[in-house]
Enzyme design. Structure first.
Site, mmCIF file in Angstrom:
data_model
loop_
_atom_site.group_PDB
_atom_site.id
_atom_site.type_symbol
_atom_site.label_atom_id
_atom_site.label_comp_id
_atom_site.label_asym_id
_atom_site.label_seq_id
_atom_site.Cartn_x
_atom_site.Cartn_y
_atom_site.Cartn_z
ATOM 1 N N ASP A 494 0.721 -1.335 0.041
ATOM 2 C CA ASP A 494 0.139 -0.044 0.088
ATOM 3 C C ASP A 494 0.710 1.252 0.024
ATOM 4 O OD1 ASP A 494 -2.558 -0.303 -0.149
ATOM 5 O OD2 ASP A 494 -3.084 -0.965 1.893
HETATM 6 C C1 NOJ Z 1 -2.391 -3.374 5.282
HETATM 7 C C2 NOJ Z 1 -3.619 -3.346 4.197
HETATM 8 O O1 NOJ Z 1 -4.655 -3.743 5.096
HETATM 9 C C3 NOJ Z 1 -3.506 -4.374 3.171
HETATM 10 O O2 NOJ Z 1 -4.441 -4.296 2.242
HETATM 11 C C4 NOJ Z 1 -2.157 -4.180 2.492
HETATM 12 O O3 NOJ Z 1 -1.710 -4.969 1.434
HETATM 13 C C5 NOJ Z 1 -0.778 -4.528 3.701
HETATM 14 N N1 NOJ Z 1 -1.191 -3.410 4.569
HETATM 15 C C6 NOJ Z 1 0.256 -4.118 2.896
HETATM 16 O O4 NOJ Z 1 0.544 -2.826 2.434
#
Ligand code: NOJ
Length: 803
Positions: A494
């Site tokens: 993200d």
């Molecule tokens: C937490 C998020 O909820 C998820 O969607 C994401 O893939 C991971 N962080 C990694 O960034």
């Protein structure tokens, strides 16, 4: 240092010291009604939506010693006054003789002893119901008779949870409480914001006569709130003020005189905190749950639900920590993530910025398929309705309104407003569902795309298969300068937010995996033409990845808009990313040699005793061109932290190259149950996976945070059960293809699959990692490693010999 122990026979974790490093929580109920309860009795409860219909005010940022959402006070008559304390330790912090918080399946039971009084409180939500019950038993374990009062307390929030914090003008002018007294002496204290008076009321009640009540926090704490939760001045008086709040901070406190309790004697009282359209509508069920037998029955029903849920997959391996996680706590965490996505925990506060995540929920589905296929299907239907007509998906959605949003990408005008991976995860979830259930008719179900006309009617609908095809078609079209998928605002990782035009290798590989699933599905449906077309696309992308993304010893992770690689030895920081190595193996794009080399690089450069870090070296300073990842110091979260979600991907990749020793080593090193005896470094609950652990570059290496709501739960469960133990649902039946540590003699699994139970014994006489030599089903040898779906309601004995 230890704060508790696993009670495997009761399927509980028991906390024996309330001063845990951070609150350790448990979930009660479901998203329909429920929330979490911390180990000192605080509770955050909501109905259907933590952002838009929250009931209790629980502020995680307050110190651990503070009142949060709910508590219980007891007071013991002493001369003309009382000794006041909470059997939950918080908020009065009295010295205790015994403290146990039993973290159970859908319930929390706190058993404590203070001043010769043993209190046992079981907190749960009856299955499918809209109330939280607190079943309270107060026993006199001293040698003398004692007069006891019990005062359970709830603090309400405005249902619009964010508004509670942002608007101190409107909220307090609207909050009201009203008492309904029954002839019997029983009372129901209702609460609502004025505008919801006729449509939605909260209520708090008990099955014991209430002598007085309070609904205004200021009066309860006393002296214009210079009284405190640790010492509420109103409880120094004989009775509460019976005040029906017309505004302000609303609470519900009910004073019960339990009378004189003789040594050895117990009083039982049950409270209900719930919500209904109106009190009239709530009353019949309130009366039902006032009977002790109804409470007992509801609790038994909850236990039966969990008996059935867990019975679908039980294991017996040489590793006790693996067994306790796979048999109880890991599938339980998967059910919690299915319900709450990343919406409500101590760390994800349900205050607007996060809702149900598209990619998150799609992955959560993978973790519940053996036990809750119907719930998985229902969530899949919701997800597919959040997909756009062009095949991409919105990043998140509100479960109550089904309004979708673009997540954090909204904040950047200059960037794409989609994530390049979201829609592809749903393809994996649908095919996993089909393999588990054989329900191919699901593909024909017609579901709308998200775009609506002026009246809120969907502009277009398509079959589930059409949704899947569009997902693939989107990625096929949406490629950049190298012909690799564009990153969009981000992919799975993200906070790596690169200027428009960047390309993502994670998405390329996820696309490859999704294509493999589509090829298999097309063959299953005898659609050879579709299978061929997808094969050609697969070959094309495979070629690009292998031509462009190999860095010499590992795979590159991104290409920036100007073509600069990221996740390459040519970079100063972020030279290697873990997900960038796992996915070329999972997609089948990596050659066996490259797969080996990439995994060796992971072992050499990223592995630590606490888990595999996400990347190295960390970015040391904010860089707006890279985005959110550089807001973290090196070693934290996605900037070189141990972001656990990625670890099971490496475990799976290791099994795919046949290395069961590495796979199990990586599994065990992140198993939270193994940390119970050295928890001071980890700090979070030892019975669930956290999202992140600080990495080796951080001075607090080993410190976990963001427990419970993480994709780690589903992926570790899949990695362990499907890839290490190797029990895989396929279209044709149940495949047994283990990849275990060589030293294991074998293991056993009981698995329910499409209406039959498979009692599987795997033997490893030659001490190998994998390779199935012989399979016998009910005494008959079969060819291959796929056991047919018998669907006959019977138990079948399966013996598998490795060698
Ligand atoms: C937490 C998020 O909820 C998820 O969607 C994401 O893939 C991971 N962080 C990694 O960034």
């Amino acid at each position: 240092m230890r704060y508790g122990y696993f009670d495997d026979s009761k399927r509980e974790y028991v906390i024996t010291d309330p001063r845990t490093p951070v609150k350790w929580i448990n979930y009660v109920g479901t998203l329909a009604f429920g929330g979490f309860v911390d180990h000192t009795g605080g509770a955050l409860i909501c109905r259907q939506d933590p952002g838009l219909n929250r009931i209790t005010k629980y502020i995680p940022q307050l110190p651990a010693s503070e009142f949060k959402g709910e508590t219980l006070y007891l007071r013991l008559r002493q001369g003309s006054g009382w000794r006041l304390f909470s059997p939950f330790f918080v908020p009065t912090l009295d010295p205790y003789e015994r403290y146990e918080c039993h973290v159970g399946l859908g319930y929390t039971r706190i058993v404590s002893e203070f001043y010769g009084i043993r209190t046992e409180v079981t907190i749960f939500v009856p299955q499918g119901d809209t109330r939280a019950i607190r079943d309270i038993r107060v026993t006199n374990v001293s040698g003398q008779a004692v007069e006891v009062d019990a005062i359970p307390v709830v603090e309400y929030t405005h249902p619009d949870a964010l508004m509670q914090f942002t608007n101190a003008d409107w909220v307090p002018q609207t909050m009201q409480s009203k008492l309904y007294a029954e002839a019997s002496g029983l009372k129901v204290l209702t609460q609502y914001p004025f505008m919801s008076r006729e449509t939605r009321v909260n209520y708090f009640t008990s099955n014991y006569p209430v002598s007085s009540f309070e609904s205004d926090r200021r009066r309860f704490l006393g002296e214009n709130e210079y009284g405190s939760w640790a010492n509420p001045l109103s409880l120094r008086q004989a009775e509460l003020s019976d005040y029906e709040a017309l505004r302000g901070d609303n609470i519900a406190a009910l004073l019960h005189h339990l009378g004189v309790i003789q040594p050895g004697e117990t009083r039982r009282i049950a409270t209900q905190l719930g919500q209904e359209e109106s009190l009239a509508k709530a009353l019949p069920a309130i009366q039902h749950y006032r009977q002790e037998e109804a409470v007992d029955q509801a609790f038994q029903e909850l236990q039966r639900f969990w008996d059935t849920y867990l019975s679908r997959l039980q294991v017996q391996t040489p590793d006790a920590d693996m067994d306790r996680m796979l048999n109880v706590h890991n599938p339980r965490q998967c059910y919690v993530t299915l319900n709450w996505s990343r919406y409500l925990s101590l760390y994800q506060l349900g205050l607007g910025s996060r809702e149900m995540g598209y990619r998150d929920s799609a992955q959560d589905i993978l973790g519940v398929l053996p036990s809750a296929p119907a719930e998985a299907r229902a969530l899949l239907c919701r997800l597919l309705q959040v997909q756009r007509q062009d095949g991409s998906a919105f990043h998140q959605f509100n479960p109550l309104t089904m309004v979708a949003s673009e997540g954090d990408s909204r904040e950047r005008e200059d960037r794409p407003h989609y994530y390049s991976d979201d829609h592809l995860w749903a393809v994996l979830a649908v095919t996993a569902y089909l393999k588990e259930t054989g329900d191919l008719a699901f593909l024909e179900e017609v579901l709308p795309y998200h775009e609506k006309d002026g009246q809120g009617r969907p502009l277009e609908s398509g079959t589930v298969l059409d949704h899947m095809q569009r997902a693939l078609a989107f990625t096929r079209r949406d490629c950049g300068a190298h012909g690799l998928p564009l990153l969009g605002f981000a992919d799975w990782n993200d906070p790596v937010n690169l200027p428009t035009g960047a390309e993502s290798l994670l998405t390329a590989n996820l696309y490859g995996r999704a294509l493999l699933e589509m090829i298999e599905l097309a063959r299953q449906r005898s659609d050879q033409e579709a299978a061929k077309a997808y094969e050609a696309t697969y070959a094309e992308m495979k070629q690009r990845v292998s031509d462009l993304a190999w860095d010499g010893q590992w795979y590159i992770r991104y290409f920036d808009a100007d073509g600069t690689p990221m996740g390459s030895h040519t970079n100063e920081a972020g030279q290697i990313y873990v997900e960038g190595q796992a996915w070329p193996v999972l997609s089948g794009f990596a050659t066996p040699e490259r797969a080996q080399m990439a995994l060796e690089s992971v072992r050499r450069l990223l592995n630590t005793r606490n888990g595999i870090v996400l990347s190295a070296p960390g970015y040391d300073g904010f860089d707006p061109r890279k985005g959110g990842v550089t807001t973290y110091p090196p070693g934290a979260k996605e900037n070189g932290g141990i972001f656990l979600h990625t670890n099971p991907w490496i475990i799976i990749a290791e099994t795919m190259v046949g290395n069961g020793d590495h796979a199990f080593e990586y599994y065990r090193q992140i198993n939270p149950a193994t940390r119970n005896d050295r928890i001071e470094e980890f700090e979070c609950e030892p019975y669930v996976y956290p999202q992140n652990i600080l990495g080796k570059e951080h001075p607090q290496f080993g410190l976990a945070r963001n427990s419970w709501l993480t994709g780690t739960a589903a992926w570790v469960y899949c990695a362990a059960t499907q890839h290490i133990l190797g029990i895989q649902a396929t279209y044709a039946g149940l495949r047994v293809a283990p990849c275990i540590p060589k030293e294991w003699d074998g293991f056993q699994v009981s698995r329910t699959f499409r209406g039959a139970t498979y009692a599987i014994t795997v033997k490893n006489p030659g001490h190998v990692c994998g390779g199935v030599k012989r399979v016998c089903v009910d005494g008959q040898e079969i060819s291959g490693d796929v056991i047919p779906a018998f669907a006959d309601g019977k138990t079948h004995q399966v013996e598998v010999i490795l060698g």
